[in-house]
Design a protein around this motif. Structure first.
Motif, PDB file in Angstrom:
ATOM      1  N   GLU A  19     -80.049-118.681  23.167  1.00 41.75           N
ATOM      2  CA  GLU A  19     -79.158-118.486  24.318  1.00 41.75           C
ATOM      3  C   GLU A  19     -77.750-118.250  23.780  1.00 41.75           C
ATOM      4  O   GLU A  19     -77.273-118.997  22.931  1.00 41.75           O
ATOM      5  N   THR A  20     -77.100-117.213  24.263  1.00 48.22           N
ATOM      6  CA  THR A  20     -75.738-116.924  23.820  1.00 48.22           C
ATOM      7  C   THR A  20     -74.799-116.848  25.014  1.00 48.22           C
ATOM      8  O   THR A  20     -75.217-116.563  26.131  1.00 48.22           O
ATOM      9  N   LYS A  21     -73.534-117.095  24.741  1.00 53.13           N
ATOM     10  CA  LYS A  21     -72.499-116.920  25.759  1.00 53.13           C
ATOM     11  C   LYS A  21     -72.034-115.477  25.675  1.00 53.13           C
ATOM     12  O   LYS A  21     -72.053-114.866  24.615  1.00 53.13           O
ATOM     13  N   LYS A  22     -71.595-114.938  26.809  1.00 51.65           N
ATOM     14  CA  LYS A  22     -71.192-113.530  26.862  1.00 51.65           C
ATOM     15  C   LYS A  22     -69.764-113.391  27.394  1.00 51.65           C
ATOM     16  O   LYS A  22     -69.310-114.198  28.187  1.00 51.65           O
ATOM     17  N   ALA A  23     -69.132-112.334  26.972  1.00 53.17           N
ATOM     18  CA  ALA A  23     -67.812-111.943  27.463  1.00 53.17           C
ATOM     19  C   ALA A  23     -67.792-110.413  27.495  1.00 53.17           C
ATOM     20  O   ALA A  23     -68.798-109.764  27.210  1.00 53.17           O
ATOM     21  N   GLU A  24     -66.654-109.837  27.835  1.00 49.97           N
ATOM     22  CA  GLU A  24     -66.554-108.372  27.820  1.00 49.97           C
ATOM     23  C   GLU A  24     -66.789-107.817  26.422  1.00 49.97           C
ATOM     24  O   GLU A  24     -67.350-106.748  26.248  1.00 49.97           O
ATOM     25  N   LEU A  25     -66.343-108.558  25.430  1.00 48.52           N
ATOM     26  CA  LEU A  25     -66.489-108.179  24.032  1.00 48.52           C
ATOM     27  C   LEU A  25     -67.116-109.357  23.294  1.00 48.52           C
ATOM     28  O   LEU A  25     -66.631-110.479  23.385  1.00 48.52           O
ATOM     29  N   ASN A  26     -68.204-109.092  22.581  1.00 52.43           N
ATOM     30  CA  ASN A  26     -68.901-110.140  21.844  1.00 52.43           C
ATOM     31  C   ASN A  26     -68.896-109.768  20.368  1.00 52.43           C
ATOM     32  O   ASN A  26     -69.407-108.717  19.997  1.00 52.43           O
ATOM     33  N   ILE A  27     -68.288-110.634  19.570  1.00 52.63           N
ATOM     34  CA  ILE A  27     -68.150-110.384  18.141  1.00 52.63           C
ATOM     35  C   ILE A  27     -68.961-111.435  17.387  1.00 52.63           C
ATOM     36  O   ILE A  27     -68.931-112.616  17.717  1.00 52.63           O
ATOM     37  N   LEU A  28     -69.658-110.985  16.362  1.00 55.31           N
ATOM     38  CA  LEU A  28     -70.370-111.877  15.460  1.00 55.31           C
ATOM     39  C   LEU A  28     -69.667-111.829  14.118  1.00 55.31           C
ATOM     40  O   LEU A  28     -69.455-110.740  13.570  1.00 55.31           O
ATOM     41  N   ILE A  29     -69.297-113.001  13.617  1.00 50.91           N
ATOM     42  CA  ILE A  29     -68.707-113.065  12.274  1.00 50.91           C
ATOM     43  C   ILE A  29     -69.626-113.879  11.374  1.00 50.91           C
ATOM     44  O   ILE A  29     -70.222-114.870  11.785  1.00 50.91           O
ATOM     45  N   HIS A  62     -65.890-113.298  23.226  1.00 53.23           N
ATOM     46  CA  HIS A  62     -66.593-114.480  22.722  1.00 53.23           C
ATOM     47  C   HIS A  62     -66.925-114.197  21.264  1.00 53.23           C
ATOM     48  O   HIS A  62     -67.418-113.117  20.926  1.00 53.23           O
ATOM     49  N   ILE A  63     -66.615-115.163  20.414  1.00 55.46           N
ATOM     50  CA  ILE A  63     -66.802-114.995  18.977  1.00 55.46           C
ATOM     51  C   ILE A  63     -67.907-115.934  18.514  1.00 55.46           C
ATOM     52  O   ILE A  63     -67.815-117.153  18.657  1.00 55.46           O
ATOM     53  N   ASN A  64     -68.957-115.336  17.990  1.00 54.95           N
ATOM     54  CA  ASN A  64     -70.109-116.071  17.481  1.00 54.95           C
ATOM     55  C   ASN A  64     -69.976-116.176  15.974  1.00 54.95           C
ATOM     56  O   ASN A  64     -69.777-115.166  15.299  1.00 54.95           O
ATOM     57  N   VAL A  65     -70.101-117.386  15.463  1.00 56.50           N
ATOM     58  CA  VAL A  65     -69.939-117.623  14.035  1.00 56.50           C
ATOM     59  C   VAL A  65     -71.291-118.043  13.461  1.00 56.50           C
ATOM     60  O   VAL A  65     -71.880-119.027  13.908  1.00 56.50           O
ATOM     61  N   LEU A  66     -71.770-117.292  12.492  1.00 59.89           N
ATOM     62  CA  LEU A  66     -73.039-117.592  11.841  1.00 59.89           C
ATOM     63  C   LEU A  66     -72.756-118.076  10.425  1.00 59.89           C
ATOM     64  O   LEU A  66     -72.115-117.376   9.639  1.00 59.89           O
ATOM     65  N   LEU A  67     -73.235-119.288  10.129  1.00 56.26           N
ATOM     66  CA  LEU A  67     -73.026-119.879   8.810  1.00 56.26           C
ATOM     67  C   LEU A  67     -74.320-120.446   8.261  1.00 56.26           C
ATOM     68  O   LEU A  67     -75.219-120.810   9.020  1.00 56.26           O
ATOM     69  N   GLY A  68     -74.371-120.568   6.950  1.00 57.16           N
ATOM     70  CA  GLY A  68     -75.476-121.241   6.291  1.00 57.16           C
ATOM     71  C   GLY A  68     -75.113-122.700   6.070  1.00 57.16           C
ATOM     72  O   GLY A  68     -73.945-123.083   6.203  1.00 57.16           O
ATOM     73  N   PRO A  69     -76.083-123.518   5.715  1.00 60.00           N
ATOM     74  CA  PRO A  69     -75.826-124.950   5.568  1.00 60.00           C
ATOM     75  C   PRO A  69     -74.883-125.299   4.419  1.00 60.00           C
ATOM     76  O   PRO A  69     -74.284-126.376   4.423  1.00 60.00           O
ATOM     77  N   ASP A  70     -74.704-124.407   3.454  1.00 63.79           N
ATOM     78  CA  ASP A  70     -73.831-124.684   2.313  1.00 63.79           C
ATOM     79  C   ASP A  70     -72.352-124.445   2.613  1.00 63.79           C
ATOM     80  O   ASP A  70     -71.497-124.851   1.834  1.00 63.79           O
ATOM     81  N   GLU A  71     -72.047-123.778   3.719  1.00 63.83           N
ATOM     82  CA  GLU A  71     -70.649-123.502   4.060  1.00 63.83           C
ATOM     83  C   GLU A  71     -70.043-124.678   4.823  1.00 63.83           C
ATOM     84  O   GLU A  71     -69.624-124.554   5.966  1.00 63.83           O
ATOM     85  N   LYS A  72     -70.000-125.826   4.182  1.00 63.29           N
ATOM     86  CA  LYS A  72     -69.584-127.074   4.838  1.00 63.29           C
ATOM     87  C   LYS A  72     -68.147-127.023   5.346  1.00 63.29           C
ATOM     88  O   LYS A  72     -67.872-127.466   6.459  1.00 63.29           O
ATOM     89  N   ASP A  73     -67.222-126.506   4.547  1.00 65.23           N
ATOM     90  CA  ASP A  73     -65.819-126.428   4.984  1.00 65.23           C
ATOM     91  C   ASP A  73     -65.676-125.515   6.198  1.00 65.23           C
ATOM     92  O   ASP A  73     -64.937-125.822   7.132  1.00 65.23           O
ATOM     93  N   GLU A  74     -66.391-124.400   6.190  1.00 64.20           N
ATOM     94  CA  GLU A  74     -66.332-123.461   7.307  1.00 64.20           C
ATOM     95  C   GLU A  74     -66.933-124.080   8.570  1.00 64.20           C
ATOM     96  O   GLU A  74     -66.410-123.883   9.678  1.00 64.20           O
TER      97      GLU A  74
END
Length: 173
Positions: free
Chosen positions: A18-28, A61-73
């Motif tokens: 499930e994702t949140k939506k806006a006029e512009l959806n960015i994945l980083i 809406h900005i979606n941030v995808l990280l792996g488990p090793d990116e603890k600081d992020e």
């Protein structure tokens, strides 16, 4: 190529994400399993994303995808989410959910990381930040842009304005 697209769309169909939506959806995708040499920096990704939305004058809406090793992020984004509801964080999600996330976003911005290849293969607007040419890891198509630092410089020297300018161009085309 048809089989590849069928496979990706089968993955998307099987996802329950499930994702949140806006006029512009960015994945980083600001991770970098190979370490700091591949990281542009979470702050740069967030700042550029906000500026892109402002430049095209759309709610975002900005979606941030990280792996488990990116603890600081992860800590950075969790703190950000507490004060800004324009962000969602996804950590170590399955490929089917990554495919759905890419499909539902208007733009993906990533440094050289495994999940970025899904975005490139789906041939949606994509900006890849690379520390070196790595042409074998970049899929050229009309909606993809590779940004490199000046020769001999590190990835952190890539100017956010270059990312913003390319993103606005992609989103307007």
């Amino acid at each position: 190529m048809r089989t590849s697209f069928r496979t990706i769309f089968s993955l998307i169909k099987d996802s329950k994400l499930e994702t949140k939506k806006a006029e512009l959806n960015i994945l980083i995708m600001p991770g970098g399993g190979a370490g700091e040499i591949k990281k542009w920096g979470i702050e740069n990704f967030v700042s550029a994303s906000k500026s892109i939305a402002q430049s095209v004058n759309k709610s975002c809406h900005i979606n941030v995808l990280l792996g488990p090793d990116e603890k600081d992020e992860i800590v950075f984004v969790e703190k950000l989410i507490r004060s800004d509801n324009r962000f969602s964080l996804y950590i170590n999600i399955p490929i089917k959910d990554i495919a759905k996330l890419v499909d539902e976003c208007d733009l993906t911005i990533a440094n050289d990381c495994g999940p970025s290849h899904i975005a490139q293969c789906m041939q949606k607007p994509y900006i890849g930040l690379f520390r070196e040419p790595n042409t074998e890891w970049f899929l050229y198509h009309p909606k993809s842009i590779k940004i490199l630092p000046q020769e001999g410089q590190g990835i952190k020297t890539i100017q956010p304005q270059a990312v913003i300018d390319h993103a606005v161009t992609l989103l307007k085309s």
